[in-house]
Write a protein that holds these residues in place. Sequence first.
Motif, mmCIF file in Angstrom:
data_model
loop_
_atom_site.group_PDB
_atom_site.id
_atom_site.type_symbol
_atom_site.label_atom_id
_atom_site.label_comp_id
_atom_site.label_asym_id
_atom_site.label_seq_id
_atom_site.Cartn_x
_atom_site.Cartn_y
_atom_site.Cartn_z
ATOM 1 N N GLY A 1 0.797 -1.221 0.000
ATOM 2 C CA GLY A 1 0.000 0.000 0.000
ATOM 3 C C GLY A 1 0.828 1.269 0.000
ATOM 4 N N ASN A 2 1.639 1.457 1.027
ATOM 5 C CA ASN A 2 2.320 2.738 1.210
ATOM 6 C C ASN A 2 3.441 2.989 0.202
ATOM 7 O OD1 ASN A 2 0.633 3.288 3.350
ATOM 8 N ND2 ASN A 2 2.060 2.536 4.897
ATOM 9 N N SER B 1 -6.204 -4.055 0.656
ATOM 10 C CA SER B 1 -7.603 -3.634 0.659
ATOM 11 C C SER B 1 -7.933 -2.761 -0.547
ATOM 12 C CB SER B 1 -7.924 -2.863 1.941
ATOM 13 O OG SER B 1 -7.308 -1.575 1.931
ATOM 14 N N ASN B 2 -9.192 -2.788 -0.932
ATOM 15 C CA ASN B 2 -9.648 -1.959 -2.059
ATOM 16 C C ASN B 2 -9.421 -0.480 -1.785
ATOM 17 O OD1 ASN B 2 -10.495 -4.159 -3.577
ATOM 18 N ND2 ASN B 2 -12.550 -4.153 -2.675
ATOM 19 N N GLU B 3 -9.531 -0.081 -0.508
ATOM 20 C CA GLU B 3 -9.322 1.315 -0.162
ATOM 21 C C GLU B 3 -7.873 1.725 -0.420
ATOM 22 O OE1 GLU B 3 -10.803 4.489 3.207
ATOM 23 O OE2 GLU B 3 -11.085 2.344 3.533
ATOM 24 N N ARG B 4 -6.938 0.836 -0.090
ATOM 25 C CA ARG B 4 -5.526 1.150 -0.352
ATOM 26 C C ARG B 4 -5.223 1.144 -1.849
ATOM 27 N NH1 ARG B 4 -4.320 -1.712 4.859
ATOM 28 N NH2 ARG B 4 -3.592 -0.054 6.238
ATOM 29 N N ALA C 1 -6.372 4.388 -3.223
ATOM 30 C CA ALA C 1 -5.495 5.492 -2.823
ATOM 31 C C ALA C 1 -4.273 5.588 -3.725
ATOM 32 C CB ALA C 1 -5.060 5.303 -1.369
ATOM 33 N N GLY D 1 -1.625 4.030 12.406
ATOM 34 C CA GLY D 1 -2.229 2.919 11.685
ATOM 35 C C GLY D 1 -1.817 1.572 12.253
ATOM 36 N N THR E 1 -3.860 4.901 6.979
ATOM 37 C CA THR E 1 -3.817 4.764 5.523
ATOM 38 C C THR E 1 -5.030 4.010 4.986
ATOM 39 O OG1 THR E 1 -2.399 2.816 5.777
ATOM 40 C CG2 THR E 1 -1.312 4.927 5.390
ATOM 41 N N ASP E 2 -5.757 3.321 5.877
ATOM 42 C CA ASP E 2 -7.045 2.718 5.546
ATOM 43 C C ASP E 2 -8.025 3.210 6.613
ATOM 44 O OD1 ASP E 2 -9.295 1.125 5.194
ATOM 45 O OD2 ASP E 2 -8.150 -0.650 4.639
ATOM 46 N N ARG F 1 -10.681 0.808 8.172
ATOM 47 C CA ARG F 1 -10.105 -0.205 9.060
ATOM 48 C C ARG F 1 -9.687 0.425 10.376
ATOM 49 N NH1 ARG F 1 -10.161 -5.045 11.093
ATOM 50 N NH2 ARG F 1 -8.230 -6.242 11.044
ATOM 51 N N TYR F 2 -9.140 1.626 10.321
ATOM 52 C CA TYR F 2 -8.732 2.324 11.539
ATOM 53 C C TYR F 2 -9.934 2.545 12.458
ATOM 54 C CZ TYR F 2 -6.854 5.877 14.664
ATOM 55 O OH TYR F 2 -6.469 6.564 15.792
#
Length: 400
Positions: free
Chosen positions: A124-125, A150-153, A156, A337, A377-378, A381-382
Amino acid sequence: MFLLNRHPDHRQPLAEEDAATLGLAGAEEAGRFLAARDNHAETPLHALPSLAAELGIGALHIKDEGKRLGLGSFKALGGAYAVMHLVLEEAGRRLGRAVAVEELPKAEVKAIAAQMTFACATDGNHGRSVAQGAGLVGARSVIFVHSGVSNERVAAIARFGAEMVRVAGDYDQSVREAARVAAERGWIVVSDTSWPGYERIPGLVMQGYTVIVREALERLPEPPTHVFLQAGVGGFAAAVAGHLAIALGNARPTVTVVEPARAACVYETAKAGRPVTIAHSKPTVMAMLECYEPSLVAWRVLSRIGDAFMTVEEEDAVSVMNRLARPAGDDPAIVSGESGGAGLAGLIRAAGDNKVRAALGLDANSRVLIINSEGATDPGRYAELVGMAPDQVANARQPA
């Protein structure tokens, strides 16, 4: 699990190439590149006296990389830095002269960058950083993500204009696939891990991370006596520890490398005394640290200046997220995170074990530096793990 470094190279000087990569001149160059970017503000360094008192240490400072360059992670400093460096080198070759970082916006440099494609694998990052760097210079990026991202990452990363490729399997399989496809198509791999014959670019990524140490040392009232550094493949831990060792010499802090128990490739490498690939386990909540094979460059550094290696459990990481979100006393609230607080989780576990405290020399005079390596970063999830949205925490209580 806890292990002191028994490697024969422990406390030996860094290899010449690593000292050059992580030394003062390299950190200064990384700082120049950072200054050429928009939104390049220094990240905050927080004192947490209440938590320090609770842990029985003299001082605790947390450097919050969740604020870095709008990407929410320390990795904003690595991948983008390497991309910029490589574009300038290619421009220099084609133009027949040295090209400075300030020239990146020039049309002739942009035209060269537009012909370059950068690829990487990511949890991700790192992928966000490479994609952002490619966008900054006008290059193309192709980012490979494994099935656990994840789809969110993924979204991003895609926001920076990257082409996304899903790979079945885990992070290490995505690394291999990125390298295979890039070799076929003539793309440049910008990886934060290294393997035989591929070391220079991961070294540039690590060099970018030395900015964190430079900033922290300028703000700390006294140099740290201890650092607890989270590791995935080990590049971040090696970069921070390596620069601290060069900057502080014999006064360098005791370095403890912290990993998830479910993905402890550096710990097992230290135990074996050589780089090893570990078996896959259950996924860890510390997704940015879920790696099963160490970076060779990172291990070369950590075998010399990593003083101890330890693991933390899933609940340790979640507990730290919540503790930083709801601090005691006058400590500030910090958004950390799932992987960001693993170093602090290691400190808390070490401070609560008398044998480990003694082995590390942790006492009432210790000054500990922790890097919060990522914010939320998600965000979804956080919020699920902390029970508060990141914005609620960020606005809850900040130092005056």
